[in-house]
Design an enzyme around this catalytic site. Structure first.
Site, mmCIF file in Angstrom:
data_model
loop_
_atom_site.group_PDB
_atom_site.id
_atom_site.type_symbol
_atom_site.label_atom_id
_atom_site.label_comp_id
_atom_site.label_asym_id
_atom_site.label_seq_id
_atom_site.Cartn_x
_atom_site.Cartn_y
_atom_site.Cartn_z
ATOM 1 N N PHE A 150 0.805 -1.219 0.000
ATOM 2 C CA PHE A 150 0.000 0.000 0.000
ATOM 3 C C PHE A 150 0.837 1.267 0.000
ATOM 4 O O PHE A 150 0.353 2.325 -0.406
ATOM 5 C CB PHE A 150 -0.938 0.017 1.225
ATOM 6 N N LYS A 174 -1.011 -7.621 -9.100
ATOM 7 C CA LYS A 174 -1.980 -7.740 -8.008
ATOM 8 C C LYS A 174 -1.642 -6.651 -6.995
ATOM 9 O O LYS A 174 -0.838 -6.843 -6.098
ATOM 10 C CB LYS A 174 -1.904 -9.132 -7.363
ATOM 11 N N CYS A 282 9.699 1.431 3.699
ATOM 12 C CA CYS A 282 10.590 0.331 4.076
ATOM 13 C C CYS A 282 12.024 0.815 4.245
ATOM 14 O O CYS A 282 12.869 0.072 4.744
ATOM 15 C CB CYS A 282 10.527 -0.786 3.040
#
Length: 497
Positions: A150, A174, A282
Site C-alpha cells: 500500500f 496484483k 521500508c
C-alpha cells in the site's frame, strides 16, 4: 455510493465476479472511496491464459518496438503526473508533494526500461576454440506476477511491470487491496501508450487470488514487496511451485550520527527520513545511533520533531498525512505504550493526535524515544509509523556491531565529515544499501535495490542489471560453421577441436 474498482483482464476493464467485497477507505476520515469485488477463480485463470497467449507474440516483437512503447508510456506518465499524484494522495493520504515523489521515482524506472535494447545485450567471444564462437542471448521468461504494497501505490508497481514487459514478458499485477485506484490508472495509460491488450493484466483481491497465482503452473516469476510474514510466505510458496521469486520484506533502518557531522544537516535529514510519509517506508530511518558527544544533540532533535505537523494531503503546510488504516494506528500506539512499559524515555508522544476538520482520521503525531535498547519491542519491530528511536554508543565500532546484530539489512546511513569513518562504515556494515550523508539511500534505477538478510528473500533484486536478469533467462550458444568437406576425425573427448 462507492465506485467499483475495475480489473484489467484480457485487454478489457471489468468488474470482479468473486464473492468477497473489500472497501477502499480514505485514511483522512475512513469514508469509503471505492469497493473492490475480488476476482473470481475463473477470472484469475482467464488473466493467466490471456497473458500466456499474448506472451507468444509479444516476445517476438522487435526490442526497438518494445522500447518505443516504454518511451510513449513515460511521456504519458509525465503528462499525467499531477493527476496520478492526486490519486495516490486520495487513497493513501500522502501529502501532495510526497505523492508526486512517489510517481516520479516510478517514472525513473520506466525511463530505465526505455533503454531495454542495451540492457538485453549479450556477450560474444570469437574463437573459443579453432573456428568456434560462443555467444549469449537473453530471452524473456513468460508470465510474471507482481504483488505490491500500500505504501507506494505508483512507484512499486512501476518497479515491476514496465521492465518485465520491456524484456518481452507478459505481466499480472496484483496491487494492494487498500490502494487499487492508482494501479488501474497506470494500466489505462499503459494501454494508451500502445501496449498490446493482454500483455498487462490487473487482478484485485487478497490471499485467495495470490495463492492461485503463486501455485499456477504457467506463472514463471513472482515479485513481492510487503511485510515479513507475507514476504516469507510468498517466497516459500512460490519457490515450492518452481517460480523464480524476489521478495522484499521488513526493515529496521539505522542512521549513525558521528559527533563530527554537520549538526544542522543531521537534524534536518533525520526528521524527514524518520517521520516523512508517516514513517510508512521500508527505508524509513527508525533508529538514530548517536555516537559519543552526538548524544548532546537530543534536545535539538526533539525540538525539531516537535515542529512537525501532520495534516491532509492538500494542506501545503503539512509534513505528512495519516497512516493507512485504524488497525495500523492501533498497532503503532500499542508499540508506543510498550516502549514506555519497557523503560524507554518518551520525549514526544504522538498518541491521540488530532487534526482539525478530520476527527476520524488515522492520525499519529511525531513520536520520539530516547534510551532505547535492542531488547525493546520498539527497537526490534518494524513500527511503520512516525516513531523515531534514539540509541547511544561510545564508538563507531559499537554502532556497526549494533546494526550488524539486526536481522534486517535493507538500508542504513552515516552522517560524518570523516572520510575514514565513512569508509570503515561502508566496508564493515552488513546492510545492502548504504548512505553517506544521505539518509534514505534508495538507488536510482540503473543500480538495483539491494536489501540484505531478513529484508530480502531471493537472489536477484529489483530493477537495474539484477532486475533485467530476474525477468530473463540467458541462453549460451556455441557455434561452428564448416568451410570444407574435410573431416578431422571422430572426437571422443569433451575437448573442442
Amino acid at each position: 455510493m462507492s465506485v467499483p474498482v475495475r480489473h484489467l483482464i484480457a485487454g478489457a476493464f471489468v468488474e470482479g465476479l468473486g464473492a468477497q467485497r473489500i472497501p477502499v477507505s480514505n485514511p483522512l476520515d475512513n469514508s469509503t472511496l471505492a469497493e473492490i469485488a475480488c476476482a473470481s477463480a475463473e477470472q484469475v485463470e482467464q488473466a493467466v491464459a490471456s497473458a500466456r497467449e499474448t506472451f507468444a507474440s509479444w516476445k517476438e516483437t522487435p526490442v526497438s518496438e518494445r522500447a518505443r512503447v516504454m518511451l510513449r508510456y513515460q511521456a504519458l506518465l509525465k503528462e499525467h503526473h499531477d493527476e496520478l499524484a492526486k490519486i495516490v494522495s486520495s487513497e493513501l493520504g500522502k501529502t501532495f508533494e510526497d505523492a508526486k515523489g512517489d510517481v516520479w521515482r516510478g517514472i525513473e524506472v520506466v525511463e530505465h526500461a526505455c533503454n531495454v535494447p542495451s540492457l538485453l545485450m549479450g556477450e560474444t567471444v570469437e574463437n573459443v576454440a579453432r573456428n568456434i564462437d560462443t555467444y549469449s542471448i537473453t530471452q524473456p521468461l513468460g508470465v510474471c506476477v507482481g504483488i505490491t504494497p500500500f505504501n507506494f501505490p505508483a512507484m512499486i508497481p512501476l518497479w515491476m511491470f514496465p521492465l518485465a514487459i520491456a524484456c518481452g514478458n507478459a505481466f499480472i499485477l496484483k496491487p494492494s487491496e487498500q490502494v487499487p485506484l492508482t494501479s488501474v490508472r497506470l494500466a489505462e495509460l499503459f494501454l494508451e501508450a500502445g501496449a498490446p491488450k493482454g500483455v498487462l493484466q490487473v487482478v484485485h483481491g487478497g490471499k485467495e487470488q495470490v495463492d492461485q497465482l503463486l501455485k499456477h503452473p504457467q506463472v514463471k516469476a513472482v515479485s513481492f514487496v510487503g511485510s515479513v510474514a507475507v514476504g516469507q510466505y510468498v517466497y516459500h510458496t512460490g519457490t515450492a511451485h518452481n517460480k523464480r521469486v524476489q521478495s522484499f520484506a521488513g526493515a529496521k533502518n539505522h542512521m549513525v550520527i558521528m559527533p563530527d557531522a554537520d549538526k544542522a544537516q543531521v537534524i534536518s535529514n533525520l526528521v524527514g527520513a524518520s517521520v516523512g510519509a508517516a514513517g510508512q517506508r521500508c527505508m524509513a530511518i527508525s533508529v538514530a545511533v548517536l555516537v559519543g558527544a552526538a548524544r548532546e544533540w537530543i534536545p535539538e532533535i526533539r525540538d525539531a520533531l516537535a515542529k512537525v505537523r501532520p495534516g491532509p494531503w492538500d494542506d501545503s503546510g503539512a509534513s505528512y498525512g495519516p497512516v493507512i488504516n485504524p488497525q495500523a494506528k492501533a498497532r503503532i500506539e500499542r508499540l508506543i505504550g510498550q516502549g514506555v512499559e519497557e523503560g524507554a524515555q518518551l520525549l514526544l508522544d504522538g498518541r491521540g493526535y488530532k487534526v482539525e476538520g478530520y476527527p476520524d482520521g488515522n492520525w499519529v503525531g511525531p513520536t520520539l524515544f530516547a534510551g532505547v535498547r535492542p531488547d525493546m519491542a520498539i527497537y526490534r519491530e518494524e513500527v511503520f509509523g512516525p516513531v523515531l528511536c534514539l540509541a547511544e554508543v561510545d564508538s563507531l565500532e559499537q554502532a556497526i556491531r549494533l546494526i550488524n546484530e539486526s536481522p534486517y539489512g535493507n538500508g542504513t546511513s552515516i552522517f560524518t565529515s570523516s572520510g575514514a569513518a565513512a569508509r570503515t562504515f561502508q566496508h564493515h556494515i552488513e546492510v545492502g544499501q548504504v548512505g553517506i550523508n544521505i539518509p534514505i539511500p534508495v538507488p536510482l534505477p540503473f543500480f538495483s535495490f539491494t536489501g540484505w538478510k531478513g529484508s530480502f528473500y531471493g537472489d536477484l533484486h529489483a530493477y537495474g542489471k539484477q532486475g533485467v536478469r530476474f525477468y530473463t533467462e540467458t541462453k549460451t550458444v556455441t557455434a561452428r560453421w564448416f568451410d570444407s568437406d574435410s573431416v578431422a576425425g571422430t572426437n571422443f573427448s569433451i575437448q573442442m577441436r
